[in-house]
Scaffold this active site. Structure first.
Site: not given
Length: 516
Positions: A173, A57, A84-85, A175, A372, A231
């Site tokens: 991070h 964050g 992180c945060y 990710e 997606k 989609d």
């Protein structure tokens, strides 16, 4: 979503990478959901997750009103991963120490960390790891009982664990793709700390979603709007699988599609999957609404308004329709409930906003829990052809936002032809699959040229191609000069009204992928 799968909850503290965490968790075949950081502990207990992730964050734990979880979150007996945060918040609440960022303690971008104790998260990794940092504040003391696991050149403590408490924290991070072994770190958390079974599969989701649709709509008819994108096509295919002839599909041809796209959509659905599609010819309506409009947001609003009007007109032709199906995706749901609050502009043109209220429909959104890339996987499970599923993303307003300036029939024709040449050359050279998104843009300027023995003053087309894993960041594609030369030569020779072609070599950030 009510799910029989194991569940991981991601609590969002405002990180720009929160959706990436969720995607990475699901890539490990573990179902997860993103919720605001203040999700009540009673609700978390009711959902019985196998793990909890605290996202990063932008704030400091010392800011007035800083988002913080309740201390009782750490008393649930559920493994917690703080990123992180999230690491700082855990340390702050559990007796550790967090210090405001200084010149020495701040880290942004790639960094090397030294693994002091592998513990759970770093099991199987090397002694040094390349990671992605983005922090000012940093933890200087772990909570009592926690063991330090990693350090960097700037910060002595960039990871700690307390296995007895089920607490696992890292300052970087995992990710993002820049963290070299971030996937392995998340895998270790999910499978070593949380005991994940890996029971989240798209084949399983297909059967569950189809059953849920049947239970929801019963014997009622469902109207589905087809936009030409992946989609809405996957939504229609899923509904067809679930309820058969109860589905009514309407394809609105805005006149702003890529060259030959209408035929491709109709063939993929009608001929490929046996889904009857009613096509509404509406190019004249959209062009009339866009006449004289140059502002990008004004274009979007005009297109959204006309889409509703056209769809409303078509919907009146079908009696006894109670439900409206939309291709809402999980990122749209996350945006509207994030700790950051609703996005400044959630692009209303992505779905047929306003239609349920105006026509009295009840909504069916079978893709609202998917990202997606998962929608593409679902499309493959449903049998949609790969040449359709694998198409590059296309904006909801179509070519209107790739035509800078006023949108006219002639300018649409010009861009359709230029874009088709570029994509054709990419495919012929084997580069279409190597790029994540590629397209042509018609610029609102003219340039001087010489064609034959005559001086010309005609349009400029920009070509854009990018490579990305997540579309949050993107690098421009280093296409071969020969490929660019062939594309430019063909566009100038074959597309009447173009005498100059340029190539966009800007990454995201600072630019966006689309020009408008």
């Amino acid at each position: 979503m009510s799910t029989p799968h194991q569940l991981v909850l991601i609590l969002d503290f405002g990180s720009q990478f929160t959706q990436l965490i969720a995607r990475r968790v699901r890539e490990n075949r573990v179902y997860c959901e993103v919720h605001p950081f203040d999700l009540p502990v009673a609700e978390i207990r009711r959902r019985a997750p196998i793990g909890i992730v605290l996202s990063g964050g932008p704030q400091s734990v010392y800011d007035p009103g800083a988002p913080l979880p309740g201390r009782d979150l750490f008393e649930l007996g559920v493994p917690v991963l703080g990123i992180c945060y999230g690491m700082q918040a855990a340390a702050h609440l559990l007796g550790g120490r967090v210090e405001p960022g200084t010149a020495k303690g701040r880290e942004y971008g790639r960094a090397e960390v030294e693994v002091e104790t592998p513990g759970t998260l770093f099991a199987g990794l090397g002694e040094r790891e390349t990671v992605w940092m983005s922090h000012g504040d940093h933890v200087t003391a772990a909570p009592p009982g926690a063991l330090a696991t990693a350090r960097s050149a700037s910060v002595d403590l960039v990871g700690f664990e307390d296995a007895a408490r089920g607490l696992y924290c890292i300052q970087f991070h995992p990710e993002v793709s820049h963290t070299r072994h971030g996937g392995a770190i998340l895998h270790n958390f999910l499978y070593r700390a949380c005991g994940a079974r890996g029971d989240w599969t798209m084949a399983g989701y297909l059967e569950e979603a189809a059953a849920a649709i049947r239970a929801r709509v019963g014997g009622e008819r469902v109207l589905c709007g087809i936009s030409g994108g992946v989609d809405s096509a996957v939504t229609a295919a899923l509904l067809r699988r679930a309820i058969g002839d109860q589905l009514v599909s309407v394809f609105v041809d805005t006149g702003l599609l890529r060259l030959g796209e209408r035929r491709q959509v109709e063939a993929s659905l009608t001929e490929g999957l046996g889904i009857p599609v009613v096509t509404a010819e509406a190019a004249a309506d959209f062009l009339a609404a866009l006449a004289g409009t140059q502002d990008p947001e004004a274009k979007r609003k005009a297109i959204g308004r006309v889409f509703i009007e056209v769809f409303e007109r078509e919907a009146r032709r079908f009696a006894g329709v109670r439900f409206l199906a939309q291709g809402t995706l999980y990122p749209d749901v996350i945006e509207s409930t994030s700790v950051r609050g609703p996005s400044a502009v959630i692009k209303s043109h992505h779905n047929v906003g306003g239609l349920p209220e105006r026509l009295g429909f009840e909504l069916v959104e079978p893709l609202r829990w998917l990202f997606k890339d998962e929608v593409r996987q679902l499309g493959r499970e449903l049998g949609l052809p790969e040449e359709f599923i694998g198409r590059h993303p296309f904006p909801g307003p179509g070519l209107a936002v790739r035509i800078l300036g006023e949108v006219t029939a002639e300018r649409v024709r010009l861009l359709q032809e230029a874009d088709a040449v570029f994509l054709e050359e990419l495919r012929a050279a084997g580069w279409y699959e190597r790029t994540s998104q590629a397209f042509a843009v018609l610029l609102p300027v003219r340039s001087v040229g010489v064609m034959g023995d005559l001086r010309t003053y005609e349009n400029v087309v920009a070509l854009r191609a990018v490579e990305t894993h997540d579309f949050m960041t993107a690098d421009w594609s280093h296409l071969p000069y020969e490929l660019l030369g062939r594309a430019a030569n063909r566009i100038v020779n074959e597309v009447r009204g173009v005498n100059r072609v340029v190539y966009d070599v800007t990454s995201k950030p600072p630019a966006t992928i689309e020009w408008e």
